[in-house]
Design a protein around this motif. Sequence first.
Motif, short mmCIF file in Angstrom:
data_model
loop_
_atom_site.label_atom_id
_atom_site.label_comp_id
_atom_site.label_asym_id
_atom_site.label_seq_id
_atom_site.Cartn_x
_atom_site.Cartn_y
_atom_site.Cartn_z
N GLN A 1 -58.92 -56.42 -38.43
CA GLN A 1 -59.04 -57.11 -37.15
C GLN A 1 -60.41 -57.74 -36.96
OE1 GLN A 1 -56.67 -57.66 -34.53
NE2 GLN A 1 -55.43 -57.21 -36.33
N SER B 1 -51.41 -53.97 -25.29
CA SER B 1 -51.44 -53.99 -26.75
C SER B 1 -51.93 -55.35 -27.24
CB SER B 1 -50.04 -53.71 -27.31
OG SER B 1 -49.14 -54.68 -26.88
N LYS B 2 -52.93 -55.32 -28.07
CA LYS B 2 -53.51 -56.55 -28.60
C LYS B 2 -52.69 -57.03 -29.78
CE LYS B 2 -57.83 -58.46 -30.37
NZ LYS B 2 -59.23 -58.17 -30.77
#
Length: 747
Positions: free
Chosen positions: A191, A513-514
Amino acid sequence: MLGKGVVGGGGGTKAPKPSFVSYVRPEVILRLHPVGVLPEDLLCLPPGEQLLCEASTVLKCVQEDSCQRGVYGRLVCTDFKIAFLGDSDPALDSDETQFKNKVIGENDITLHCVDQIYGVFDEKKKPLFGQLKKYPEKLIIHCKDLRVLHFCLRFTKEEEVKRIVSGIIHHTQTPKLLKRLFLFSYASAAQNHTASDPRNHTVMFDTLQDWCWELERTKGSMKYKAVSVNEGYKICDRLPAYFVVPTPLPEEDIQRFQGHGIPIWCWSCHNGSALMKMSALPKEQDDSALQVQRSFLDGVYKTVHRPPYEIVKTEDLSSNFVPLQEIQTAYCKFKQLFLIGNSSEFWDTDIKWFSLLESSSWLDVIRRCLKKAIEISECLEAQNMNVLLLEENASDLCCLLSSLVQVMMDPHCRTRTGFQSLIQKEWVMGGHCFLDRCNHLRQSDKEEVPVFLLFLDCVWQLVHQHPPAFEFTETYLTVLSDSLYIPIFSTFFFNSPHQKDTNMGRESPDAQSKPLTLLTVWDWSVQFEPKAQTLLRNPLYVEKPKLDKSQRKGMRFKHQRQLSLPLTQSKSSPKKGFFREETDHLIKNLLGKRISKFINSSDEFPDSFREFYENWHSKPVDYHGLLLPHIEGPEIKVWAQRYLRWIPEAQIVGGGRVATMGKLLEMMEEVQSLQEKINERHRGAEALPAGAPCLPRNSARLSSLFPFALLQRPSSKPVLPTSSWKALGDEDDLAKREDEFVDLGDV
């Protein structure tokens, strides 16, 4: 125990045959065999990758003969790839090893790139799958990029053989769930790892603005509109969130049959004609439902067919073109010509090369695709007709032909960013089922059809015949085909944009939630260093000259938008009603009632097509205009760089096209050097843009299949095996025959 190193042939005694049957499941391999054994400097794991199993004292055999010669090392299997870690070849340690992939090493195979696995038992080769009762003494891996790797396990411990063989079979051959792909492990762990330029100026077509920009670029905004009725995929999971339809088409018609039976815009020609595609309506047995569908299609057809102003030509690809099954069968036969394990296999097939090549029909499939694309181009360019491509889901052959037509007719699609944007528009957003067609999940071999590879092969034919017209090289096409099997890029690992957005969390109702973010394959800096990336750009590309304002005012362009009726008499409609007759054909095909051959352009315009084709080839090529390939039999060739790059016997050391390219680049370097001196004298030391790709100065060491087979040594056994000599006849008769020279690079 033998250590690492280069080993001579015939060394060592044969290990005893395994007598113990392993019942260890691949899931517990990691628990039974702890990680931390390999030195960290040897095994470099990208984010999210985990080691599953390994084996030491494995001999990676050379692809030369049947002797046991090669390099000792470790064979490891992770949840991303199979890797061999051995002593590096001293011949490749120089600075001239110039085309390294930063993601996949020379001895690495991604799990998705594995095609078939074979084991050798008592000198007999057998396919491996499922739970084994007996473990092989040699492992042979056939890859989808046509590599063939041999690993000898005779000197490996019995327990390690069981672990590595079971692990490789389990993680490459058994069906998988989408969420278990390494793609998601990498996305979760990386990420914070962002690429330098993820979009790389490529239009992704994931916003309404991208589609509007494409409409403006092609001057199609007068007749077509970008719509957002499928935003959030509330109408159809198969279509993208945004797409383009004819302006008169009501948006409620799009919702009526979930996007089926709707003409989707692909591209507009300079004369106002357009290329569209349409998927078939669901089959109905009830007469009333059929009547409703017939009425619906009748209304839709009026939006694209308005004679004499607009005439549409329909191409039913489901019944009048190459079936997907034929493409699959042809490629399965074709690839066997290049899955060569050693020199003996090569020379055995060499004597019947052309007959095997012809029997595969792969080159004929390419020729038929190019011919159909020329026919469509003739309708758009010469006949000034709209063309509507019909297919059951409009996601396979529609993608192939619409892309080919645009490469031939639109010079923007022959630039690198334009070509990448084309793939995004017609393939990724067009809903091509990459996940099924590449069989990434190993769930159905019947669904595995190399449609996208067929497209790249067709484009290569154009690149090979007209090199100055393309900004990218054949090397670019080759690495693009390899990227199909690298699961850190999301580009080729989903069946539709909806499937991607759903599984990446973009459509999740949980706002906290990403969503996961993945790299796109178009950022080539992830795979290659800047020096290697120069080999993706064609130094012979002829850029379109930019005109200043004074030149533009006094110049009348050759192709101008035709807003009035043409001077030539348009094709008149039959008294019975051309519109009704054509609509009946369209409805019958979309409803699944194909009672006869649909309108075929080769039947409708045989003379005009021949005149169009021959007239274009009789004139000098305009590299920034229409571009047509030669489709005569000998002109369709084998893509040597992709298919022959791993076969040492098929290479020409110091020869081939790379030798000519090397001389041209040397001249370009001299010109650039002189230009730099001139600029320094007039404007001082001013930075210049990147110049031509640099090839190693010693061109005699290069292979004709550069840069993939840069310094591979030629075969030390350039003779036919004994069986082939006997088949040819006595030696006296053979000596009297004249030698036949065949340049495999130009096959």
